[in-house]
Scaffold this motif. Structure first.
Motif, short mmCIF file in Angstrom:
data_model
loop_
_atom_site.label_atom_id
_atom_site.label_comp_id
_atom_site.label_asym_id
_atom_site.label_seq_id
_atom_site.Cartn_x
_atom_site.Cartn_y
_atom_site.Cartn_z
N PRO A 170 0.66 -1.29 -0.10
CA PRO A 170 0.10 0.04 -0.13
C PRO A 170 0.84 1.38 -0.10
N PHE A 171 1.96 1.16 -0.46
CA PHE A 171 2.99 2.46 -0.30
C PHE A 171 3.37 2.95 -1.61
N PRO A 172 3.74 4.26 -1.77
CA PRO A 172 4.16 4.57 -2.97
C PRO A 172 5.77 4.04 -3.56
N GLU A 173 5.84 3.94 -5.02
CA GLU A 173 7.01 3.37 -5.20
C GLU A 173 8.28 4.16 -4.91
N GLU A 174 7.98 5.69 -4.58
CA GLU A 174 9.31 6.25 -4.33
C GLU A 174 9.87 5.94 -2.95
N TYR A 175 9.21 5.26 -2.12
CA TYR A 175 9.76 4.88 -1.01
C TYR A 175 10.08 3.14 -1.02
N VAL B 216 3.20 -4.32 8.21
CA VAL B 216 2.65 -3.15 7.39
C VAL B 216 1.81 -2.18 8.33
N GLY B 217 0.92 -2.71 8.74
CA GLY B 217 -0.25 -1.76 9.32
C GLY B 217 0.15 -1.23 10.69
N LEU B 218 1.16 -2.00 11.46
CA LEU B 218 1.69 -1.46 12.75
C LEU B 218 2.97 -0.94 12.61
N GLY B 219 4.00 -1.44 11.81
CA GLY B 219 5.26 -0.98 11.68
C GLY B 219 5.37 0.08 10.59
N ILE B 220 5.01 -0.21 9.36
CA ILE B 220 5.56 0.75 8.23
C ILE B 220 4.46 2.01 8.37
N MET B 221 3.11 1.70 8.46
CA MET B 221 1.97 2.79 8.17
C MET B 221 2.53 3.73 9.19
N PRO B 222 2.62 3.97 10.62
CA PRO B 222 2.72 4.82 11.22
C PRO B 222 3.83 5.81 10.85
N ILE B 223 4.82 5.08 10.35
CA ILE B 223 6.22 6.17 9.92
C ILE B 223 5.68 6.64 8.38
N TYR B 224 5.02 5.94 7.72
CA TYR B 224 4.61 6.62 6.32
C TYR B 224 3.53 7.49 6.60
N ARG B 225 2.75 7.58 7.64
CA ARG B 225 1.74 8.47 7.87
C ARG B 225 2.10 9.53 8.39
N ARG C 12 12.60 8.34 4.13
CA ARG C 12 13.57 7.87 3.27
C ARG C 12 14.59 6.93 4.11
N GLU C 13 14.81 7.23 5.25
CA GLU C 13 15.62 6.26 6.00
C GLU C 13 15.08 4.97 6.25
N TRP C 14 13.75 4.78 6.74
CA TRP C 14 13.26 3.58 7.04
C TRP C 14 12.36 2.79 5.85
N LEU C 15 11.81 3.63 5.24
CA LEU C 15 10.60 3.00 4.27
C LEU C 15 11.23 1.79 3.54
N PRO C 16 12.53 2.05 2.66
CA PRO C 16 12.73 1.23 1.66
C PRO C 16 13.06 -0.42 2.15
N ALA C 17 13.84 -0.33 3.06
CA ALA C 17 14.10 -1.75 3.76
C ALA C 17 12.92 -2.27 4.33
N LEU C 18 12.07 -1.51 4.97
CA LEU C 18 10.60 -2.07 5.61
C LEU C 18 9.86 -2.51 4.32
N CYS C 19 9.66 -1.97 3.22
CA CYS C 19 8.91 -2.38 2.28
C CYS C 19 9.18 -3.32 1.63
#
Length: 386
Positions: free
Chosen positions: A55-60, A92-101, A109-116
């Motif tokens: 559910p996240f943009p390709e840029e991340y 995704v819902g509890l880990g990545i989403m709060p950082i993305y939102r 930029r620091e966290w999302l690429p490796a998480l996604c």
């Protein structure tokens, strides 16, 4: 016009995940479950498939999809196993989403690429040993000292918090005393793994979800940079309320998957198992029981589809998410009980999936808000509280 048929894109995704779950997860997950071992190879495969970035943009580093696509993936995984499904849901819902939102551009930029990519995981440190459903009763504290947050407290039942690929946790903490209205100022702070003063306790011995990772966390004068604040000071409470609302839709999808998985297993079994000279599927009592199971799964699926649709349209979902979570967790528990009964003595054996489903179903009535909390939310939203 109302149309509940899946688009070609959604249908292709559902089919891809269904094949992965059947061909890759099903043959091996029972062994992981019995050993209570985290399935790193399966998580790596899910990362390569892009499931953590759905559910996240390709840029991340994401796939450019949406939350409904994520829910479809959860449903298909849970039809085979809930440990794998909850690893993705929490990742995704509890880990990545709060950082993305809520994160700054630099944090994303620091966290999302490796998480996604599924290369790293992040836990969501909300629940505390004495708090449970009362998330507003947070006791963990964080104070500023010389440009650093000093964190003290503990968290309980935190998923994905102690794996070899866990990069850290997002922790909610009280950052000041009660305001004039009596509410605490609660903020969210990112704590990287390995930070001095941050301790991950040994894994829990659980009834179910035995191939997922769950730990208690402790913070003893744990220091992280002031820049690790997520989304602004005092915004933690509103952040986790949104996270929980969206998470209930995802858990509802997981519950539907478990409920449907029980139907799948029973349909195979009743065509083969014979009793008194006939396959048990020829008996109307069994037919009716399986029909009820299918009806529960179908109804619960419509509930989470509706909540997800409103979420994608930017509409309030508190009531719909609570309804979906309540109905799907009930369906999962009821279907797991009926499936175990249909399998008889074999349903009590861990070698059969329905035994695992039965152990996994109960937590769905507890996690992400108990069934009682869902009823409270629904009553409040419809004005039934007086």
């Amino acid at each position: 016009m109302i149309d509940h048929r899946l688009s070609e894109e959604y249908a292709d995704l559902r089919k891809t995940v269904e094949e992965f779950a059947r061909e890759q997860v099903a043959p091996v997950i029972g062994d992981y479950y019995e050993r209570e071992e985290f399935p790193y190879p399966l998580v790596e495969q899910m990362g390569r498939m892009g499931l953590f970035g759905l559910p996240f943009p390709e840029e991340y580093g994401g796939m450019g999809g949406d939350y409904f696509a994520f829910c479809l993936a959860l449903e298909e995984l849970a039809r085979v196993d809930s440990s794998v499904a909850i690893t993705l849901e929490a990742g995704v819902g509890l880990g990545i989403m709060p950082i993305y939102r809520n994160g700054t551009e630099e944090q994303k930029r620091e966290w999302l690429p490796a998480l996604c990519a599924g290369e790293k995981l992040v836990g969501f440190g909300l629940t505390e040993p004495g708090g449970g459903s009362d998330a507003g009763a947070t006791r963990t504290t964080a104070r500023l000292d010389g440009g650093e947050w000093v964190i003290n407290g503990s968290k309980a039942f935190i998923t994905n918090s102690g794996t070899d690929i866990t990069a850290g946790v997002v922790v909610t903490a009280v950052t000041s005393g009660a305001a004039g209205d009596g509410r605490k100022e609660i903020s969210s702070i990112i704590v990287p793994s390995g930070t001095p003063g941050f301790t991950v306790a040994p894994k829990y011995s659980k009834v179910g979800w035995n191939a997922s990772d769950t730990h208690e966390l402790a913070f003893d004068d744990c220091r992280v940079p002031e820049a690790n604040l997520l989304g602004g000071r005092g915004r933690g409470y509103s952040q986790f309320l949104r996270t929980l609302d969206e998470g209930r839709v995802a858990i509802a999808a997981l519950g539907v998957g478990l409920a449907q998985g029980c139907v799948d297993e029973c349909l195979r079994y009743i065509r083969e198992r014979e009793a008194f000279g006939r396959t048990i599927g020829s008996y109307q009592a069994i037919q009716f029981k399986v029909a009820d199971m299918e009806a529960r799964a179908h109804t619960a699926r419509l509930a989470y589809y509706h909540a997800a649709s409103k979420l994608l349209h930017g509409e309030p979902i508190k009531k719909e998410a609570a309804i979906a979570k309540l109905i799907s967790s009930n369906a999962a528990m009821d279907n797991a009980r009926d499936a175990t009964q249909i399998f008889g003595g074999y349903g009590f054996m861990n070698e059969f999936p329905v035994g695992r489903f039965y152990r996994d179903a109960k937590i769905l009535e507890i996690g992400e808000g108990t069934s009682e909390v869902q009823r409270m939310l629904i009553a409040r939203e419809i004005g039934a509280t007086g």
